[in-house]
Design a protein around this motif. Structure first.
Motif, mmCIF file in Angstrom:
data_model
loop_
_atom_site.group_PDB
_atom_site.id
_atom_site.type_symbol
_atom_site.label_atom_id
_atom_site.label_comp_id
_atom_site.label_asym_id
_atom_site.label_seq_id
_atom_site.Cartn_x
_atom_site.Cartn_y
_atom_site.Cartn_z
ATOM 1 N N CYS A 301 0.818 -1.220 0.000
ATOM 2 C CA CYS A 301 0.000 0.000 0.000
ATOM 3 C C CYS A 301 0.850 1.267 0.000
ATOM 4 N N THR A 303 -0.051 4.347 0.392
ATOM 5 C CA THR A 303 -0.512 5.467 1.223
ATOM 6 C C THR A 303 -0.750 5.061 2.681
ATOM 7 N N ILE A 306 -3.282 0.274 4.955
ATOM 8 C CA ILE A 306 -3.571 -1.042 5.563
ATOM 9 C C ILE A 306 -2.516 -1.328 6.622
ATOM 10 N N CYS A 320 -7.627 5.208 2.079
ATOM 11 C CA CYS A 320 -7.429 4.380 0.871
ATOM 12 C C CYS A 320 -7.773 5.161 -0.401
ATOM 13 N N THR A 321 -6.871 5.089 -1.384
ATOM 14 C CA THR A 321 -7.094 5.815 -2.648
ATOM 15 C C THR A 321 -7.640 4.899 -3.745
ATOM 16 N N CYS A 323 -6.415 2.470 -5.348
ATOM 17 C CA CYS A 323 -5.503 2.247 -6.474
ATOM 18 C C CYS A 323 -5.501 0.791 -6.914
ATOM 19 N N GLY A 324 -5.844 -0.114 -6.007
ATOM 20 C CA GLY A 324 -5.901 -1.538 -6.364
ATOM 21 C C GLY A 324 -4.582 -2.273 -6.197
ATOM 22 N N CYS A 326 -3.001 -3.254 -3.489
ATOM 23 C CA CYS A 326 -3.102 -4.343 -2.509
ATOM 24 C C CYS A 326 -3.911 -5.503 -3.084
HETATM 25 S S1 SF4 Z 1 -6.390 0.225 -2.762
HETATM 26 FE FE1 SF4 Z 1 -5.114 -0.915 -1.333
HETATM 27 S S2 SF4 Z 1 -3.012 -0.301 -1.864
HETATM 28 FE FE2 SF4 Z 1 -4.365 1.213 -2.793
HETATM 29 S S3 SF4 Z 1 -4.523 2.834 -1.245
HETATM 30 FE FE3 SF4 Z 1 -6.243 1.434 -0.873
HETATM 31 S S4 SF4 Z 1 -5.493 0.047 0.674
HETATM 32 FE FE4 SF4 Z 1 -3.694 1.031 -0.208
#
Ligand code: SF4
Ligand code: SF4
Length: 388
Positions: A301, A303, A306, A320-321, A323-324, A326
């Motif tokens: 991750c 940012t 997690i 959480c942004t 982004c996928g 994780c």
């Molecule tokens: S999608 Fe997953 S990796 Fe991306 S910011 Fe959210 S928790 Fe972090």
């Protein structure tokens, strides 16, 4: 105790026929968006349009076909940031002769308005009915245009804005992918509260001084967009701060930590977007029965959204942004995109697709002008030696 990690779940590729069918709406939407009712007749612009169309749709195709999100999102996100900087700076040089913002341009309201300014303009606007930024209300790069975009993207994606819209985020995303392994591994959790402190500080200071504090003193991205002409010691100090923050938070720390440190540890708009995640329908969830606590998602991750606590709760943090990264990294497919209020048992990739259509479209819309512009300028540079 850690569970057995031997049962690795393979992602099933979607069939070619199904993938093409699912990609057709995106092909139609990106075609309409890029052409806007007319096909350019000059060779360079036509080439830029075709190249951009193919680039967007190949990436979307791969996202749908492979089930991977971040791997392909990051390619477009980083391209957007590079093209934005190249296009923005070369336009400034063509129009003004330099990246410096003169007093006369500010008085005319000629400074482009960016989304990072938004948090500090709201209270002064409510109190004084004026926008504390030397930009235009309507037109290209205008205050009204950016507010409309911000509200729309926040409603559609929440903090997904930071990985699917922000034309600065791709810079640190790119730098964070340079090394295979991080050199700095442990960052104290307390630092993740800093963006909220920065947000509170700049909102209060901007309301008290009726001037955009973050723009004036703290924005790292002035370094790669425009900065106030250096005519005094105060402006020199401000410029040194911008450049130092850029080098530290956008270049060096992302390389060393493999994280997006400006987004995760500093950006006040990011902090505000975390609040919008509360009302947005999309979220990342965790199936605790599948999770083997390998911690790959925590390491992936960018940012800091997690941690072990998130694994215990079955959901990631509000920062959480989407982004996928994780989701792509999890060997058990325990992490998945989810629509709030729907069954957690239901099939995972359906929710990811539901998220991908608005998210990818937002990224394509914001990228389209800069990518095409950068292609045309690059052709000009190669053929004539100048970007004009
Ligand atoms: S999608 Fe997953 S990796 Fe991306 S910011 Fe959210 S928790 Fe972090
Ligand atoms: S959710 Fe995270 S800790 Fe659990 S299996 Fe997936 S990557 Fe490993």
């Amino acid at each position: 105790m850690k569970k057995d990690t031997t049962a690795v779940f393979a992602i099933k590729k979607r069939s070619l026929f199904k993938t093409v069918l699912l990609c057709l709406p995106m092909m139609f939407l990106t075609f309409m968006m890029l052409t806007q009712g007319s096909i350019p007749t000059d060779g360079e612009r036509l080439f830029a349009l075709i190249a951009t169309f193919l680039f967007f749709n190949i990436l979307f195709f791969l996202m749908v076909r492979t089930g991977k999100t971040d791997r392909f999102r990051s390619i477009l996100f980083i391209t957007l940031a590079v093209c934005f900087v190249f296009s923005f700076i070369s336009n400034l040089i063509a129009v003004r002769g330099s990246m410096a913002l003169s007093r006369a341009t500010m008085i005319e309201g000629g400074a482009p308005f960016c989304h990072l300014v938004i948090p500090m303009t709201i209270i002064p606007a409510a109190l004084t009915k004026t926008i504390i930024f030397p930009g235009k209300i309507l037109g290209r790069y205008s205050i009204a245009g950016m507010f409309v975009l911000w509200i729309g993207v926040s409603l559609a994606l929440g903090r997904g804005l930071c990985s699917w819209f922000c034309f600065f985020g791709g810079l640190e995303d790119g730098f964070s992918r340079i090394l295979k392994k991080p050199i700095i591994k442990n960052i104290n959790k307390k630092w993740t509260y800093l963006p909220y402190a920065v947000l509170l500080g700049i909102v209060l200071m901007s309301a008290l001084t009726l001037s955009p504090t973050y723009c004036k003193w703290l924005c790292p991205f002035k370094t790669v967009t425009e900065y106030v002409e250096i005519t005094s010691v105060k402006v020199l100090i401000q410029t040194i701060i911008f450049v130092s923050l850029f080098i530290g938070l956008v270049v060096v720390l992302p390389i060393l930590t493999k994280r997006r440190t400006q987004c995760g540890l500093f950006c006040p708009l990011g902090a505000l977007q975390s609040v919008t995640n509360k009302t947005n329908v999309f979220e990342i969830r965790l199936d605790q029965d599948k999770c083997v606590q390998c911690n790959k998602c925590i390491k992936a991750c960018p940012t800091f959204s997690i941690d072990e606590e998130s694994l215990g709760r079955g959901r990631v943090k509000t920062s959480c942004t989407k982004c996928g990264k994780c989701v792509d990294a999890c060997p058990q497919q325990a992490l998945f995109y989810h629509v709030k209020g729907t069954s957690l048992v239901s099939k995972l990739d359906r929710y990811r697709l539901l998220f991908l259509y608005p998210a990818f479209l937002v990224l394509a819309i914001i990228s389209s002008r800069f990518v095409q512009d950068a292609i045309v300028k690059t052709i000009n540079l190669i053929t004539t030696g100048t970007t004009i």
